[in-house]
Every structure is written in structure tokens, then in C-alpha cells.
Design a protein around this motif. Structure first.
Motif, PDB file in Angstrom:
ATOM      1  N   LEU A  19      32.961  34.337  30.289  1.00  0.00           N
ATOM      2  CA  LEU A  19      34.074  34.903  30.160  1.00  0.00           C
ATOM      3  C   LEU A  19      35.006  34.662  30.982  1.00  0.00           C
ATOM      4  O   LEU A  19      34.762  34.333  32.170  1.00  0.00           O
ATOM      5  N   VAL A  20      36.455  34.833  30.873  1.00  0.00           N
ATOM      6  CA  VAL A  20      37.399  34.786  31.570  1.00  0.00           C
ATOM      7  C   VAL A  20      38.279  35.976  31.411  1.00  0.00           C
ATOM      8  O   VAL A  20      38.400  36.404  29.939  1.00  0.00           O
ATOM      9  N   VAL A  21      38.902  36.588  32.496  1.00  0.00           N
ATOM     10  CA  VAL A  21      39.498  38.041  32.095  1.00  0.00           C
ATOM     11  C   VAL A  21      40.813  37.472  31.438  1.00  0.00           C
ATOM     12  O   VAL A  21      41.410  36.505  31.327  1.00  0.00           O
ATOM     13  N   PRO A  22      41.161  38.415  30.316  1.00  0.00           N
ATOM     14  CA  PRO A  22      42.260  38.167  29.396  1.00  0.00           C
ATOM     15  C   PRO A  22      43.356  37.561  30.118  1.00  0.00           C
ATOM     16  O   PRO A  22      44.133  36.585  29.620  1.00  0.00           O
ATOM     17  N   GLU A  23      43.927  38.075  31.087  1.00  0.00           N
ATOM     18  CA  GLU A  23      45.083  37.841  31.503  1.00  0.00           C
ATOM     19  C   GLU A  23      45.126  36.216  32.421  1.00  0.00           C
ATOM     20  O   GLU A  23      46.429  35.823  32.625  1.00  0.00           O
ATOM     21  N   GLN A  24      43.669  35.819  32.320  1.00  0.00           N
ATOM     22  CA  GLN A  24      43.900  34.268  33.130  1.00  0.00           C
ATOM     23  C   GLN A  24      43.546  33.438  31.932  1.00  0.00           C
ATOM     24  O   GLN A  24      43.055  32.373  32.207  1.00  0.00           O
TER      25      GLN A  24
END
Length: 293
Positions: A74-79
Motif C-alpha cells: 500500500l501507499v498512503v492515499p495522499e501520495q
């Protein structure tokens, strides 16, 4: 163009953050799960950093010289949308590049993406949910003659390891030992008079996106009847939301879940790159965790 990530192995101090990310993505991480992933392959779980900011994670676990699994991706939503996920993905693939088989669990909308990297669909995986209550029976009926339902330290560990090794895509002794000996939750096994295992399972507390619940897995048994015995014992005294992930490669799993009052809440697809494991999953009624297969 994406900035270059600094990708380093997961440290103990990262575990609360990664667990929170997994919870926010509705992965329903269990108590102690991420620490066990790290212990299974110390060089196989990573966090991606932009300077001093952590922005994503991935696991690429080597179970042995024949099989590995990629998850916790996963990648954090804002990135998102900036290429950081691709950098993490390539890093995990490189770690496992010499293995003859790599597995993943993919959402339906990502099948074409993973196919471009050589992954082929094998079977669907269904997540089931049920609300357990104090009214649930303590057992699934009388045990067959010669079988005992054992708990905790009574369970013969080597018998369970041998049983698991014959029914999972690849032997996983280190992972399974950590998984079954973790103090959170409960473990049960069905054992005959000669000490042979005929099924086992674990239930553990998990973090839902909102609130807490329970996850069952693994759950392996010789038959649906014995799986029912284990499920009843595991669910007893564990009230609230209960989740279990069943492999589509076991045709008996879906009717059993429906019979016991579970309903499907999501589906993914097991995919493999390389030579898919030849072992039958006919005795697997619940996967240990989707993140590590």
C-alpha cells in the motif's frame, strides 16, 4: 516523475504505523500479525520513505527456496499516483526474483496490471463475515470416535506442522510456529489417539476499519464436519464480528460458510507467477492471512 524512495527493512518502531495503515485500508490486521511477517523474513518487509516521511509499505516473504508471497502492499492515499507504489513493487519482486513461484492476492480491478508482470489467476478467495453471540453453541456436535479437541499447550506442534506442510502451497514452519504460539486469541486442533492431526485453526483479535473483531485463520480439516467442529470451538466466547478468508480451490468451503451463517463481504483472486503449487487446497477452509497467503 516520482521522487526516489528510500526503501528500508521494516523496524519494530514501524509496526504501529504500518498496522494503522492496514487498518485504514480495511485489511483487518490481526494482533501481532505485522511483527510475525517481519520475523518470517527479516529482509522481506519494507517501508518506503520520502525524506523523513513514511509513505508506503510492502512484504515480499521468502518462505523457502521454492515459494514466496507479496502482500501488505500500500501507499498512503495522499501520495498515490506518483510512482511510489511501483518502486515498492519492483523492490519486492527483485527480492523474490530467483524463486520458481511467487503468489499474490489481487483485487478484481488489478488482474490485468499483475498479468503484465507474469502473474496468472489461479482461484478466487472470499472473505466471509458473521456476527457471533453468546448463544452460539460450544461445539459442532459429538466428536468422531478416537478424536480429541485440544487447545493451547496440549497441541502436539510437530503433528500440526506435518499436517500443514501437506496441505499448503509450501511448508512454512517458522511462520506457523510464530502464528500458532502467539498469545493473542486461541488455537484448537483435532488429534487422534496416535497423536496425528486431523485439523487445526486459530482465531485472533483484529482491527476493523471501525471497531474491533476476530479473524479465523488458518483453518484446515479433513472434512467439512471436522471444520465445523473447529469453527464452533473457535467462535465460542468470541462475540462480535468474525471474519474468515476461504480459498475457491476448496469447493466445500462456500457451502459450509453459508450453512454456518456467514455471508460474503469481499473477493480477491489468488495469482501466481511461475510454476503454481501442485498441492490440493481441498482441506483448507480458512487462509492464515491474505497479506502472506
Amino acid at each position: 516523475m516520482a521522487s526516489h524512495l528510500r526503501i528500508r527493512p521494516l523496524e519494530m518502531s514501524d509496526i504501529p504505523r504500518v498496522t494503522a495503515w492496514a487498518r485504514a485500508e480495511d485489511f483487518a490486521p490481526g494482533a501481532g500479525d505485522v511483527a510475525i511477517y517481519r520475523h518470517t523474513d527479516r529482509q522481506g518487509v519494507w517501508v518506503g520513505w520520502l525524506g523523513t516521511e513514511p509513505v508506503g509499505c510492502i512484504a515480499g516473504i521468502r518462505y523457502n527456496a521454492a515459494y514466496g508471497f507479496i502482500g501488505l502492499y500500500l501507499v498512503v492515499p495522499e501520495q498515490r499516483g506518483q510512482g511510489y507504489g511501483l518502486q515498492l513493487w519492483k523492490h519486492a519482486l527483485e527480492h523474490l526474483a530467483d524463486l520458481p513461484c511467487i503468489g499474490i492476492e489481487a483485487s478484481a480491478d488489478r488482474l490485468d496490471d499483475y498479468a503484465q508482470w507474469g502473474f496468472e489467476p489461479a482461484s478466487p478467495t472470499t472473505r466471509w463475515q458473521r456476527i457471533a453471540s453468546d448463544a452460539d453453541p460450544e461445539s459442532g456436535g459429538p466428536l468422531p470416535t478416537g478424536l480429541r479437541l485440544l487447545a493451547g499447550q496440549e497441541i502436539p506442534a510437530m503433528a500440526v506442522q506435518a499436517y500443514d506442510a501437506q496441505r499448503e502451497p509450501s511448508p512454512r514452519p517458522h511462520f506457523l510456529a510464530d502464528w500458532l504460539q502467539h498469545p493473542a486469541g486461541s488455537v484448537l486442533a483435532l488429534v487422534d489417539e496416535e497423536g496425528r492431526c486431523h485439523g487445526f485453526g486459530r482465531i485472533r483479535p483484529c482491527l476493523l476499519r471501525r471497531g474491533e473483531g476476530w479473524r479465523i485463520g488458518p483453518l484446515l480439516a479433513d472434512s467439512p464436519t471436522l471444520a465445523t467442529q473447529l469453527l464452533a470451538g473457535l467462535i465460542h466466547r468470541h462475540t462480535g464480528v468474525v471474519l474468515i478468508d476461504t480459498p475457491g480451490a476448496n469447493p466445500a468451503a462456500t457451502p459450509l460458510m453459508e450453512q454456518l451463517g456467514f455471508h460474503p463481504v469481499s473477493r480477491t483472486v489468488r495469482m501466481y507467477r511461475g510454476t503454481a503449487p501442485a498441492v490440493s487446497l481441498a482441506d483448507v477452509y480458512g487462509l492464515a492471512c491474505l497479506e502472506l497467503g
